[in-house]
Design a protein around this motif. Structure first.
Motif, short mmCIF file in Angstrom:
data_model
loop_
_atom_site.label_atom_id
_atom_site.label_comp_id
_atom_site.label_asym_id
_atom_site.label_seq_id
_atom_site.Cartn_x
_atom_site.Cartn_y
_atom_site.Cartn_z
N PRO A 156 50.95 41.79 41.25
CA PRO A 156 50.61 40.43 40.83
C PRO A 156 51.27 39.37 41.71
O PRO A 156 52.39 39.56 42.19
CB PRO A 156 51.18 40.37 39.41
CG PRO A 156 52.33 41.32 39.43
CD PRO A 156 51.95 42.42 40.40
N PHE A 200 47.85 37.82 32.96
CA PHE A 200 46.73 38.74 33.14
C PHE A 200 46.11 39.13 31.78
O PHE A 200 44.94 39.46 31.72
CB PHE A 200 47.17 40.00 33.88
CG PHE A 200 47.25 39.81 35.37
CD1 PHE A 200 46.19 40.16 36.19
CD2 PHE A 200 48.38 39.26 35.95
CE1 PHE A 200 46.26 39.98 37.57
CE2 PHE A 200 48.47 39.09 37.33
CZ PHE A 200 47.40 39.44 38.13
N VAL A 248 44.01 45.57 30.03
CA VAL A 248 45.11 45.16 30.91
C VAL A 248 46.40 45.71 30.31
O VAL A 248 46.63 45.60 29.10
CB VAL A 248 45.21 43.63 31.02
CG1 VAL A 248 46.43 43.23 31.85
CG2 VAL A 248 43.94 43.03 31.60
N VAL A 256 50.67 45.37 37.16
CA VAL A 256 49.59 45.18 36.21
C VAL A 256 48.57 46.30 36.42
O VAL A 256 48.22 46.63 37.56
CB VAL A 256 48.93 43.80 36.40
CG1 VAL A 256 47.76 43.62 35.44
CG2 VAL A 256 49.95 42.69 36.21
N ILE A 283 44.75 47.49 35.37
CA ILE A 283 43.52 46.94 34.80
C ILE A 283 42.39 47.97 34.84
O ILE A 283 42.37 48.87 35.67
CB ILE A 283 43.07 45.66 35.55
CG1 ILE A 283 42.80 45.96 37.03
CG2 ILE A 283 44.09 44.56 35.37
CD1 ILE A 283 42.24 44.77 37.81
#
Length: 167
Positions: free
Chosen positions: A25, A33, A53, A60, A62
């Motif tokens: 990130p 997020f 997420v 992070v 996803i």
């Protein structure tokens, strides 16, 4: 680069076999997020809708809606993630988006040109600006003792240097 978008991270790898992507990130607030519904991926800014997420170890993770296999997302590795500028979170006074600082011209107190910000490294104590002037690249700690002013409209930063700071 299209000025309607802000870079928010980079897909650095896949994670597992079910289409999960690991994202580095570009924000201090990783919870940001969790509020996203859609991101744009790659240089063509293809829209993808988020299915899930997760945040672990300052990274992070996803999953995109309808992408359920590593084979569906492998081609996205090393791509950048973007959001529309109007979807950015509001910042407090004295805070800036990294993307807004890149390409700012840097001048000293006497208005002498020192270079342009080409990148920024986020450190545990403070940010460090990477500044380039022709063939010379040097580092400037992002602390108030050295950063006198930032003017995004003029694309200009005024700094105070100490001896030996700039090679």
């Amino acid at each position: 680069m299209n000025n309607n978008f802000t870079e928010i991270g980079k897909i650095v790898n896949t994670h597992g076999i079910k289409g999960t992507l690991k994202v580095y990130p570009y924000t201090d607030d990783l919870r940001r997020f969790l509020d996203l519904n859609r991101v744009f991926v790659g240089s063509d800014k293809t829209p993808y809708y988020l299915d899930s997420v997760a945040i672990r170890n300052n990274m992070v993770y996803i999953n995109f809606r309808d992408y359920n296999s590593i084979n569906d997302v492998l081609h996205l590795k090393d791509s950048f993630l973007y959001i529309l500028k109007e979807e950015r979170v509001p910042l407090q006074e004295g805070q800036y988006f990294i993307s807004d600082l890149i390409d700012l011209e840097v001048y000293d107190e006497d208005d002498k040109y020192l270079g342009v910000i080409i990148d920024l490294q986020q450190g545990p104590g403070n940010d460090v600006y990477i500044i380039k002037d022709h063939d010379l690249t040097w580092l400037l700690p992002g602390v108030k003792e050295f950063i006198l002013s930032i003017n995004l409209k003029e694309k200009k930063m005024i700094v105070r240097l100490i001896e030996g700071m700039r090679p």
